[in-house]
Design a protein around this motif. Structure first.
Motif, mmCIF file in Angstrom:
data_model
loop_
_atom_site.group_PDB
_atom_site.id
_atom_site.type_symbol
_atom_site.label_atom_id
_atom_site.label_comp_id
_atom_site.label_asym_id
_atom_site.label_seq_id
_atom_site.Cartn_x
_atom_site.Cartn_y
_atom_site.Cartn_z
ATOM 1 N N ALA A 78 37.066 53.024 112.978
ATOM 2 C CA ALA A 78 37.020 53.483 114.372
ATOM 3 C C ALA A 78 37.837 54.765 114.565
ATOM 4 N N GLY A 79 38.443 55.267 113.480
ATOM 5 C CA GLY A 79 39.156 56.540 113.561
ATOM 6 C C GLY A 79 40.662 56.443 113.596
ATOM 7 N N TRP A 80 41.216 55.239 113.586
ATOM 8 C CA TRP A 80 42.669 55.074 113.630
ATOM 9 C C TRP A 80 43.210 54.821 112.235
ATOM 10 N N CYS A 81 44.047 55.725 111.752
ATOM 11 C CA CYS A 81 44.627 55.616 110.417
ATOM 12 C C CYS A 81 46.128 55.358 110.519
ATOM 13 N N ARG A 82 46.655 54.707 109.471
ATOM 14 C CA ARG A 82 48.093 54.447 109.400
ATOM 15 C C ARG A 82 48.771 55.533 108.567
#
Length: 178
Positions: A78-82
């Motif tokens: 969904a486009g959220w990276c850590r």
């Protein structure tokens, strides 16, 4: 009891940090964050928060962290990276206190709070010791060898939570890597 618990948490964390990191000139601070995109060199919100609490982070490094589980993999799709953002600070009470305040205040709802800086890890990379204060309930203090933490374990034993007391006692009873 909020203000008293807050002050007690601050005092205890500062005392433990001063002992554990005694004699060390610089420490590394590691802050996990999530972001869309590739991750900025110094994320804007972290830079702004650091300035607000009196930390200077002129240099730092951002490291991408791959997903640990299916939930994080879905977040990444969904486009959220850590990411982890790391930078060095001078070891001193004024620097350490800012980081401890950010962690404890955020966990207890004390204002001002600095949520972007709250989940910080203070690390002595040379000796392999890391401290993560989370709120008035305490902190995690870890090291690559139990002998590095034995003096703190003995001195502050009365402050330890019963939750892992049996495991900690076993760890410090037999330190195979002294």
């Amino acid at each position: 009891m909020g203000p008293m618990r807050f002050l007690q948490a601050m005092d205890r964390a500062r005392l433990i940090a001063s002992e554990v990191f005694a004699g060390v000139e610089t420490l590394t601070v590691i802050i996990p964050f999530r972001s869309r995109g590739s991750g900025e060199e110094i994320p804007f919100r972290l830079r702004k928060t650091a300035q607000a609490i009196g930390l200077s982070i002129a240099n730092g490094a951002t490291t991408y962290m791959p997903p640990r589980d299916s939930g994080e993999a879905a977040d990444e799709m969904a486009g959220w990276c850590r990411f982890l953002f790391s930078f060095e600070i001078r070891n001193g009470p004024e620097q350490i206190s800012c980081l401890i305040w950010a962690a404890v205040a955020n966990g207890m709802g004390i204002r001002p709070s600095f949520p972007h800086m709250a989940a910080n890890y203070i690390v002595d990379l040379a000796r392999g010791i890391a401290m993560r204060v989370y709120d008035d309930r305490g902190m995690d203090l870890v090291a690559i060898r139990p002998s590095l933490l034995r003096p703190s374990y003995e001195r502050f034993n009365g402050w330890l939570l019963d939750y892992d007391r049996e495991r900690m006692a076993a760890m410090f009873a037999a330190d195979p890597m002294q």
